[in-house]
Design an enzyme around this catalytic site. Structure first.
Site, PDB file in Angstrom:
ATOM      1  N   PHE A   1     -14.394  -3.972   0.804  1.00 46.95           N
ATOM      2  CA  PHE A   1     -15.375  -2.928   0.471  1.00 46.95           C
ATOM      3  C   PHE A   1     -15.233  -2.477  -0.984  1.00 46.95           C
ATOM      4  O   PHE A   1     -16.085  -1.763  -1.510  1.00 46.95           O
ATOM      5  CB  PHE A   1     -15.220  -1.742   1.419  1.00 46.95           C
ATOM      6  CG  PHE A   1     -15.094  -2.146   2.864  1.00 46.95           C
ATOM      7  CD1 PHE A   1     -15.908  -3.139   3.390  1.00 46.95           C
ATOM      8  CD2 PHE A   1     -14.133  -1.564   3.687  1.00 46.95           C
ATOM      9  CE1 PHE A   1     -15.780  -3.539   4.711  1.00 46.95           C
ATOM     10  CE2 PHE A   1     -14.010  -1.961   5.006  1.00 46.95           C
ATOM     11  CZ  PHE A   1     -14.832  -2.943   5.519  1.00 46.95           C
TER      12      PHE A   1
ATOM     13  N   HIS B   1      -5.394  -3.977   1.841  1.00 46.72           N
ATOM     14  CA  HIS B   1      -5.786  -4.876   2.937  1.00 46.72           C
ATOM     15  C   HIS B   1      -6.480  -6.137   2.429  1.00 46.72           C
ATOM     16  O   HIS B   1      -7.451  -6.606   3.019  1.00 46.72           O
ATOM     17  CB  HIS B   1      -6.671  -4.142   3.947  1.00 46.72           C
ATOM     18  CG  HIS B   1      -5.943  -3.069   4.714  1.00 46.72           C
ATOM     19  ND1 HIS B   1      -5.305  -2.025   4.109  1.00 46.72           N
ATOM     20  CD2 HIS B   1      -5.755  -2.894   6.041  1.00 46.72           C
ATOM     21  CE1 HIS B   1      -4.761  -1.242   5.027  1.00 46.72           C
ATOM     22  NE2 HIS B   1      -5.004  -1.744   6.214  1.00 46.72           N
TER      23      HIS B   1
ATOM     24  N   ARG C   1      -1.746  -5.013   3.353  1.00 54.57           N
ATOM     25  CA  ARG C   1      -1.442  -4.190   4.507  1.00 54.57           C
ATOM     26  C   ARG C   1      -0.022  -4.368   5.042  1.00 54.57           C
ATOM     27  O   ARG C   1       0.608  -3.383   5.436  1.00 54.57           O
ATOM     28  CB  ARG C   1      -2.444  -4.522   5.623  1.00 54.57           C
ATOM     29  CG  ARG C   1      -2.137  -3.852   6.944  1.00 54.57           C
ATOM     30  CD  ARG C   1      -3.235  -4.082   7.971  1.00 54.57           C
ATOM     31  NE  ARG C   1      -2.895  -3.447   9.232  1.00 54.57           N
ATOM     32  CZ  ARG C   1      -2.542  -4.106  10.321  1.00 54.57           C
ATOM     33  NH1 ARG C   1      -2.488  -5.425  10.334  1.00 54.57           N
ATOM     34  NH2 ARG C   1      -2.243  -3.455  11.436  1.00 54.57           N
TER      35      ARG C   1
ATOM     36  N   GLU D   1     -19.309   3.307  -0.211  1.00 52.97           N
ATOM     37  CA  GLU D   1     -18.550   2.662  -1.289  1.00 52.97           C
ATOM     38  C   GLU D   1     -19.389   2.503  -2.559  1.00 52.97           C
ATOM     39  O   GLU D   1     -18.861   2.602  -3.675  1.00 52.97           O
ATOM     40  CB  GLU D   1     -18.027   1.297  -0.832  1.00 52.97           C
ATOM     41  CG  GLU D   1     -16.992   1.359   0.296  1.00 52.97           C
ATOM     42  CD  GLU D   1     -17.609   1.464   1.683  1.00 52.97           C
ATOM     43  OE1 GLU D   1     -18.848   1.394   1.810  1.00 52.97           O
ATOM     44  OE2 GLU D   1     -16.848   1.608   2.661  1.00 52.97           O
TER      45      GLU D   1
ATOM     46  N   ARG E   1       0.835  -1.217   0.000  1.00 47.15           N
ATOM     47  CA  ARG E   1       0.000   0.000   0.000  1.00 47.15           C
ATOM     48  C   ARG E   1       0.867   1.263   0.000  1.00 47.15           C
ATOM     49  O   ARG E   1       0.443   2.307  -0.486  1.00 47.15           O
ATOM     50  CB  ARG E   1      -0.982  -0.002   1.170  1.00 47.15           C
ATOM     51  CG  ARG E   1      -0.349  -0.122   2.526  1.00 47.15           C
ATOM     52  CD  ARG E   1      -1.418  -0.344   3.588  1.00 47.15           C
ATOM     53  NE  ARG E   1      -0.849  -0.727   4.869  1.00 47.15           N
ATOM     54  CZ  ARG E   1      -1.104  -0.093   6.005  1.00 47.15           C
ATOM     55  NH1 ARG E   1      -1.901   0.952   6.010  1.00 47.15           N
ATOM     56  NH2 ARG E   1      -0.579  -0.520   7.124  1.00 47.15           N
TER      57      ARG E   1
ATOM     58  N   SER F   1      -4.967   4.654   5.293  1.00 46.14           N
ATOM     59  CA  SER F   1      -4.660   3.249   5.031  1.00 46.14           C
ATOM     60  C   SER F   1      -4.137   3.051   3.614  1.00 46.14           C
ATOM     61  O   SER F   1      -3.379   2.124   3.355  1.00 46.14           O
ATOM     62  CB  SER F   1      -5.914   2.387   5.228  1.00 46.14           C
ATOM     63  OG  SER F   1      -6.319   2.418   6.571  1.00 46.14           O
TER      64      SER F   1
ATOM     65  N   ASP G   1      -7.758  -7.665  12.194  1.00 43.18           N
ATOM     66  CA  ASP G   1      -9.164  -7.272  12.008  1.00 43.18           C
ATOM     67  C   ASP G   1     -10.077  -8.479  11.782  1.00 43.18           C
ATOM     68  O   ASP G   1     -11.293  -8.390  11.975  1.00 43.18           O
ATOM     69  CB  ASP G   1      -9.309  -6.291  10.834  1.00 43.18           C
ATOM     70  CG  ASP G   1      -9.025  -4.855  11.255  1.00 43.18           C
ATOM     71  OD1 ASP G   1      -8.917  -4.609  12.469  1.00 43.18           O
ATOM     72  OD2 ASP G   1      -8.904  -3.995  10.369  1.00 43.18           O
TER      73      ASP G   1
END
Lengths: 297, 319
Positions: free
Chosen positions: B88, B114, B172, B63, B15, B42, B122
């Site tokens: 998402f 991610h 991530r 989104e 990322r 992020s 998460d």
């Protein structure tokens, strides 16, 4: 730019012919959505023949002109008729509606390259966001054009509508004008029995919109509402026009009911309907062998 | 071409490569628009936003609207890069992508951070393992899973010049960097990282580094390994895959994704049609993930280096 028709009576004449086109298209296809198409005919005629600035040849990016997005894509018959009558493609091509190898798909699409269509719609709630995106791009580019979007009233039950409704006023999209086909009907019945829209004016207002309620089946009223909305550029507030309409407007047995939302009339019913609508510009010639140009497949 | 020549020059998250890439893309092309749905940090968008505040669109947590607005921006001639977590970016908004972007042929770049198990703590709600499959099923969609931070940056730049909808999947965690900082990314091209004749190992995304490590261990045991990095899952470099299979006649496919729908299926399809041979698959075996550290999760779900080594040993025996 395409020349505009300013005379209200002349616009009414065009609308009568568009309604005939809708009935004949749905009849020849034995499927389609006549109810909402007939209800939105006055608005669509006003938009395409008087209100919107459109280049002579279709340009996807709509730079320097206005753009329209039909979020309620199931009322494609009225869009196809208006586009053909406005010269976007041959009138005779209306014969191919919903048939194999046609650019006039059941719901509008860019996929077959039909001039006048800028995004595929049909799965509800999506075309509104796309219109918001183009309005945002026009703001970024200081483009003078407006973006017009149409939605159904049942469509407002989609969550995505309210994501877009929250976004547009926050981004000050005063170049965006939405019309809601507020006929109170959806496939399964009246809105109030399926999932009530509640205080619709209040909902839009609290989301930050300028709200106008008008008679969507009176040509002078809808022309006025659309043109008046365009004078609010600079206020940083988008406009929603809640159009009181009749589903099936113009054909007595189709009005005031949800029965003709997505049903085609038989021959007898079609003739009965056509008898109520004046042929003003000449019916298109139905040609079941019509070959559409430039198909992508 | 020796696999031992492939070495890590540092550790960085893919990322971060996205953040650098979108900034560079913004400098090169004024139509580039960066979008975020409340996850700009992020996706490392700070540098882009500072340089081009007028070309950043903050969508908030919406989104579905982001995908539609992106389609509208693209219709007007912009080059929008949407940005949020992979979950998402795909599963949540599949119909929006399908109708407003893919079917409509819009030049939207769906950029997804991610992805996969390595999102870590998460847990399964956020660890999407189905996204490659969903996106590669869409007609006309390009699907890219870069292997490290450098390649992610280069892939962003390649996407600026590519016209059409695309899905860019990255992750991530900090991860070994082993591709060149300035090596241009060619969409649709697989890369041979090590040349061998006993077994092919195909991998995409972060799993390419694990494949490299596994190949090194196998080579040390005397096994000759053809290591093929497949960052573009669609369109697939079928010529490279068949060239490798024609030498090795067996393969291991590795991806941080469900065993169904992704690179495993894509390569098996090419092999079955052209060059049937024994294959083993290192991917998540039809299950959801869970909370944990990235390396713990890769081990528990059978995606670590040892799993690839064992899969290679097994598939060679089946020849």
């Amino acid at each position: 730019m395409k020349e505009k028709v300013t005379d209200i009576d002349q616009l009414k004449q065009i609308a009568s012919q568009v309604r005939r086109d809708i009935l004949r298209m749905v009849y020849f296809a034995s499927s389609g959505h006549p109810g909402g198409s007939l209800g939105c005919t006055d608005m669509m005629t006003a938009l395409y023949f008087r209100v919107m600035n459109q280049s002579d040849n279709f340009e996807m990016n709509a730079k320097g002109q206005d753009a329209f997005f039909m979020s309620n894509g199931h009322i494609s018959p009225v869009l196809y008729s208006v586009l053909a009558r406005r010269g976007y493609f041959p009138l005779e091509e209306l014969s191919t509606f919903r048939k194999i190898n046609s650019r006039l798909q059941g719901h509008p699409t860019t996929h077959e390259g039909l001039p006048g269509i800028r995004v595929a719609t049909g799965s509800l709630g999506q075309g509104f966001s796309v219109g918001v995106g183009m309005a945002l791009a026009k703001k970024m580019d200081n483009d003078p054009g407006f973006v017009h979007v149409s939605t159904g009233d049942g469509e407002l039950q989609e969550g995505q509508i309210w994501e877009a409704a929250m976004f547009a006023p926050f981004h000050k999209l005063d170049n965006l004008i939405v019309t809601v086909d507020w006929n109170g009907q959806q496939i399964d019945g009246p809105n109030d029995k399926i999932l009530s829209l509640g205080d619709l004016e209040g909902k839009w207002r609290t989301f930050g919109w300028r709200v106008v309620v008008t008679d969507g089946n009176d040509m002078a009223s809808i022309v006025h509402a659309l043109e008046e909305a365009r004078t609010h550029r600079g206020t940083e507030i988008p406009t929603v026009i809640l159009m009181r309409t009749n589903m099936g407007q113009g054909v007595d047995f189709m009005m005031g009911t949800n029965a003709w939302h997505g049903k085609a009339p038989n021959m007898e019913q079609t003739e009965k309907g056509l008898a109520q609508l004046k042929e003003t510009l000449g019916d298109y010639v139905y040609n079941e062998n019509y070959q559409a140009p430039h198909l992508k497949h | 071409m020796n696999i031992h020549d492939i070495v890590s020059t540092g550790s960085k998250a893919t990322r971060d490569g996205y953040g650098e890439g979108i900034y560079e893309a913004g400098k090169r092309n004024k139509e580039v628009i960066a979008m975020a749905a409340d996850l700009l940090g992020s996706l490392k968008l700070e540098q882009f936003i500072e340089a081009f505040p007028d070309r950043f669109v903050q969508m908030g947590i919406s989104e579905a609207n982001m995908m539609g607005v992106a389609a509208g921006l693209a219709t007007a001639g912009k080059i929008p890069f949407t940005g949020t977590f992979a979950n998402f970016s795909t599963g949540r908004v599949y119909d929006q992508i399908r109708q407003s972007i893919a079917y409509s042929g819009k030049n939207v770049k769906i950029c997804a951070s991610h992805a996969g198990l390595t999102l870590g703590e998460d847990g399964a709600t956020h660890q999407i393992l189905e996204d490659i499959g969903m996106m590669r099923m869409l007609p006309g969609m390009t699907v890219i899973c870069p292997v490290d931070a450098n390649q992610t940056k280069q892939a962003v730049l390649a996407l600026v010049d590519h016209v059409g909808p695309a899905y860019l999947r990255f992750g991530r965690p900090n991860w070994p960097v082993f591709t060149g900082a300035d090596t241009p990314f060619v969409i649709g091209k697989a890369d041979r990282l090590g040349s061998g004749t006993d077994v092919s190992i195909f991998a995409t995304g972060l799993m390419v580094w694990n494949a490299v490590e596994a190949a090194k261990a196998l080579e040390d045991q005397g096994v000759s390994v053809d290591v093929i990095s497949v960052p573009t899952v669609k369109p697939l470099d079928e010529a490279m895959i068949l060239d490798s299979l024609s030498k090795t006649r067996c393969a291991v496919v590795c991806e941080e994704h469900q065993i169904n729908g992704g690179l495993c299926d894509a390569i098996a399809h090419v092999a079955v049609k052209n060059q049937p041979c024994p294959m083993e698959f290192v991917a998540v075996k039809d299950s959801f993930g869970e909370s944990g550290k990235p390396m713990e999760l890769l081990k528990k779900y059978g995606l670590d280096v040892d799993n690839i080594v064992r899969a290679a040993q097994n598939v060679i025996k089946r020849k």
